[in-house]
Design an enzyme around this catalytic site. Structure first.
Site, PDB file in Angstrom:
ATOM      1  N   TYR A 111       0.854  -1.195   0.000  1.00  0.00           N
ATOM      2  CA  TYR A 111       0.000   0.000   0.000  1.00  0.00           C
ATOM      3  C   TYR A 111       0.893   1.250   0.000  1.00  0.00           C
ATOM      4  CZ  TYR A 111      -3.475   3.237   2.079  1.00  0.00           C
ATOM      5  OH  TYR A 111      -4.308   4.289   2.366  1.00  0.00           O
ATOM      6  N   ASP A 183      -0.310  -7.116   6.172  1.00  0.00           N
ATOM      7  CA  ASP A 183      -1.484  -6.256   6.016  1.00  0.00           C
ATOM      8  C   ASP A 183      -2.573  -7.123   5.381  1.00  0.00           C
ATOM      9  OD1 ASP A 183      -3.435  -4.479   5.147  1.00  0.00           O
ATOM     10  OD2 ASP A 183      -2.004  -2.904   4.631  1.00  0.00           O
ATOM     11  N   LYS A 208     -11.985  -0.495   6.155  1.00  0.00           N
ATOM     12  CA  LYS A 208     -12.523  -1.115   4.955  1.00  0.00           C
ATOM     13  C   LYS A 208     -13.663  -2.071   5.329  1.00  0.00           C
ATOM     14  CE  LYS A 208      -9.368   1.262   2.843  1.00  0.00           C
ATOM     15  NZ  LYS A 208      -8.007   0.839   2.621  1.00  0.00           N
TER      16      LYS A 208
HETATM   17  C1  PLP Z   1      -6.830   1.620   3.016  1.00  0.00           C
HETATM   18  C2  PLP Z   1      -5.671   0.759   3.324  1.00  0.00           C
HETATM   19  C3  PLP Z   1      -4.821   1.061   4.382  1.00  0.00           C
HETATM   20  C4  PLP Z   1      -4.966   2.323   5.192  1.00  0.00           C
HETATM   21  O1  PLP Z   1      -6.156   2.393   5.890  1.00  0.00           O
HETATM   22  P1  PLP Z   1      -6.745   3.800   6.358  1.00  0.00           P
HETATM   23  O2  PLP Z   1      -7.757   3.440   7.357  1.00  0.00           O
HETATM   24  O3  PLP Z   1      -7.275   4.461   5.135  1.00  0.00           O
HETATM   25  O4  PLP Z   1      -5.599   4.572   6.955  1.00  0.00           O
HETATM   26  C5  PLP Z   1      -3.794   0.186   4.655  1.00  0.00           C
HETATM   27  N1  PLP Z   1      -3.586  -0.921   3.929  1.00  0.00           N
HETATM   28  C6  PLP Z   1      -4.396  -1.248   2.901  1.00  0.00           C
HETATM   29  C7  PLP Z   1      -4.138  -2.488   2.140  1.00  0.00           C
HETATM   30  C8  PLP Z   1      -5.449  -0.410   2.557  1.00  0.00           C
HETATM   31  O5  PLP Z   1      -6.217  -0.727   1.509  1.00  0.00           O
END
Ligand code: PLP
Length: 390
Positions: A111, A183, A208
């Site tokens: 990311y 992640d 998400k």
């Molecule tokens: C959106 C996202 C993040 C960051 O999340 P936020 O809540 O927007 O800070 C981190 N890793 C991945 C894979 C993402 O899609």
């Protein structure tokens, strides 16, 4: 905490029950939203000697505890901390394991903002980063240096959707005493059991799919026993906390996670298959498709796919892509994903260690929960605009 009595629950059950203790709260189904900074104690002894469970609003309240416990149970970890965003969860995981003079390995498919944190902030604190081919597998071993502390994975990769061989990388890392951070935002623990596949620290942008309604920012970090103390200390020392209303939205979203993910997958699969047959499309990047290069490992390790994927179009002008995207009626254009609604954005992956070969533009699609035939009609009209403008 991590293993409920009577053995692990099935995931659809766990998302409903995890972290809830109705009879600790007058029988109310949902955990309370405690707004707190100061927490009072009756006596000096209670304040100083009795080690009360709740001492200060930043540290722990029953609201924080409810979501921490729920995520921890789903992840199968030793403990979870909550962060004010997903990006903070990624950066906290790295800061928990790396110190000045150390080295970390980060997948080239990471990311973007996590990459920026490594390049700008970690570098300033004396931690160096090497990016590696997401498909490296057990060969990661060759990149370990005596001062390597962590391997940071993301599978599938942001924007490009490569599936990583997490068990192979984790095995090599374990032998070298290097921590594995993943992640796991795309899959959540429902679709990929990170800790069960050898990950030490599992991170999610709960913004998400956990929150799931595009209305709150939230991150979670879950660690195994070995890494939990450093994680909790770093989290506490940085002063991280999350407001109770956002935590509440996280736990509320969690209750429907299993059923939402199933529908995201059904809709994404239909869109991906349909797009794969279109003459305007060069390829579809979605590991659930048998034609995807990551399909075999995805099938081996994952229990399903979520709603996010990408499409490489055949070479066409930026104006043609804009004509397609600007006219969409159901697909919104905006960052983030994981909510109930469909999204579409141009994707421009950054690579430094590997080349991501594309001839045409890449667009990223989030399949929401709308009727899939309506979504197909919107895409069909969009591709007609693309063709007319090309
Ligand atoms: C959106 C996202 C993040 C960051 O999340 P936020 O809540 O927007 O800070 C981190 N890793 C991945 C894979 C993402 O899609």
């Amino acid at each position: 905490m991590s293993k409920p009595e009577g053995g692990p629950k099935r995931p659809e059950t766990a998302v409903v029950t995890a972290g809830r203790k109705p009879f600790d709260h007058h029988g109310l189904v949902n955990p309370p939203v405690y707004h707190a900074s100061t927490i009072l104690h009756r006596t000096v002894e209670a304040l100083e000697k009795e080690k009360p469970r709740y001492t200060y609003g930043r540290r722990l309240t029953p609201t924080i505890e409810a979501l921490q416990d729920a995520i921890c149970e789903l992840e199968g970890g030793a403990g979870t901390v909550l962060c004010p965003s997903g990006l903070q969860a990624c950066t906290l995981a790295l800061m928990s394991v790396a110190s000045a003079g150390d080295h970390v390995l980060v997948t080239d498919s990471v990311y973007g903002p996590t990459r920026t944190f490594c390049d700008k902030t970690l570098a300033r604190f004396g931690v160096s980063t090497t990016y590696f081919d997401p498909l490296i597998g057990a060969d990661i071993e060759r990149l370990f240096r005596p001062n390597t502390r962590a391997v940071f994975l993301e599978s599938p990769g942001s924007l490009t959707f490569e599936i990583q061989d997490v068990p192979a990388i984790a095995e090599a890392a374990r032998a070298a005493n290097v921590a594995v951070i993943l992640d796991n935002t795309w899959a959540t623990p429902l679709l990929f059991d990170a800790i069960g596949h050898g990950v030490d620290i599992a991170v999610m942008a709960a913004t998400k799919y956990i929150v799931g309604h595009s209305d709150a920012m939230l991150g979670t970090v879950t660690a195994t026993d070995k890494h939990l103390k450093r994680l909790r200390d770093t989290h506490g020392n940085l002063g991280l906390t999350v407001g109770p209303d956002d935590i509440y939205l996280g736990q509320r979203g969690l209750r429907t996670l299993a059923v939402r993910l199933k529908q995201h997958q059904i809709n994404a699969m239909r869109l991906a298959e349909w797009l794969g047959e279109r003459p305007e499309v060069a390829r579809v990047l979605y590991p659930a498709l048998p034609s995807d290069p990551g399909h075999a490992i995805w099938k081996r390790d994952f229990k399903g796919a979520s709603g996010l994927f990408a499409v490489e179009l055949k070479p066409c002008s930026d104006a043609a892509v804009a004509a397609m995207l600007n006219g969409m009626t159901l697909f919104g254009m905006g960052w983030s994903w994981g909510g109930y609604e469909s999204l579409i954005v141009p994707a421009r992956p950054t690579r430094t260690a590997t080349k991501f070969d594309t001839k045409g533009p890449v667009i990223r699609i989030h399949a929401g929960l709308e009727n899939v035939d309506d979504l197909l009609a919107d895409l069909d009209a969009g591709l007609a605009r693309l063709k007319n403008a090309a």
